[in-house]
Design an enzyme around this catalytic site. Sequence first.
Site, PDB file in Angstrom:
ATOM      1  N   ASP A  47       0.860  -1.172   0.000  1.00  0.00           N
ATOM      2  CA  ASP A  47       0.000   0.000   0.000  1.00  0.00           C
ATOM      3  C   ASP A  47       0.905   1.234   0.000  1.00  0.00           C
ATOM      4  O   ASP A  47       1.919   1.268   0.707  1.00  0.00           O
ATOM      5  CB  ASP A  47      -0.858   0.054   1.262  1.00  0.00           C
TER       6      ASP A  47
ATOM      7  N   HIS B 207       4.148  -7.641   0.223  1.00  0.00           N
ATOM      8  CA  HIS B 207       3.749  -8.913  -0.363  1.00  0.00           C
ATOM      9  C   HIS B 207       4.471  -9.140  -1.694  1.00  0.00           C
ATOM     10  O   HIS B 207       5.035  -8.217  -2.284  1.00  0.00           O
ATOM     11  CB  HIS B 207       2.238  -8.941  -0.566  1.00  0.00           C
TER      12      HIS B 207
ATOM     13  N   SER C  95       8.545   3.171   4.983  1.00  0.00           N
ATOM     14  CA  SER C  95       9.626   3.533   4.080  1.00  0.00           C
ATOM     15  C   SER C  95       9.232   3.349   2.633  1.00  0.00           C
ATOM     16  O   SER C  95       8.165   3.763   2.213  1.00  0.00           O
ATOM     17  CB  SER C  95      10.913   2.803   4.384  1.00  0.00           C
TER      18      SER C  95
END
Length: 281
Positions: free
Chosen positions: A88, A144, A247
């Site tokens: 995200d 992911h 980050s």
Amino acid sequence: MTFNVLLQYMLPHRALSRVVYWATRWTFKPWKDFLIGTVVRNYQVNMAEAAQPDPLAYQHFNAFFTRKLRADARRADADPGILLSPADGKISQMGKIVDGRIFQAKGQDYTAAELLGDEASAAPYRNGRFATIYLSPRDYHRVHMPLSGTLRETVHVPGRIFSVAPFAVEAIPRVFARNERLVCHFDGEHGPFVVVMVGAVLVSSVATVWDGLVIPPYASSIGRKSFTGQNITLERFAEMARFNMGSTVILLFPDGTAELDALPSQQSVRVGERLGLLPRS
């Protein structure tokens, strides 16, 4: 040079990160509730997506920050030929790697060799494709797999811990190639690819699903760890790592192994959404 940028050069990066690492794991309830509540309010964190929706139920701030989502909160694009977003966040930049150089921001670039830690590792990506995704404090902080892959090697590259917020990316030369980072080399169906977990000021802790906490400790020299023969294969969309704080994630692909969509800078993306296309078998 603005004051915010000048401050990036003056801060004792690692000392501050060590303090934050401890502070975000302190279980003293008034402290952790204050930190969590501040982030939820200021960044409008959507707790309805979390497996534990009560922000004050978490043991400490880092447990909240690395929270697991509900099983139905993110879905992978059902087409196996679609390259997935690993995180995200917002697109910082994405596109072609030109003669080994990766675009950072207007007037700024860096080399794949600098990012990965050596020329030989960068050779397959000389004219490939890249995607850089910035995670803000409001985002889900687990990373992911963009496609299925078998882990070949990780490389812990030492460096500074500058901010990677947009103001710093525009002003600090080669910031992603200067920050402490973990380079994860995978072999996929169509060839190698790389997932780079880039640390940032106050948020420079990285853990993987195969090795647990990797950063800290901070490195003084490049550290390599081979996983050849260990058969660590992660499926497309599977969790691979997390930032203990936030980050940037950078993906690299050799030419011909992925075609990225033309997503503009600052376009929001979520885990499992389309970033591009893989070659059709």
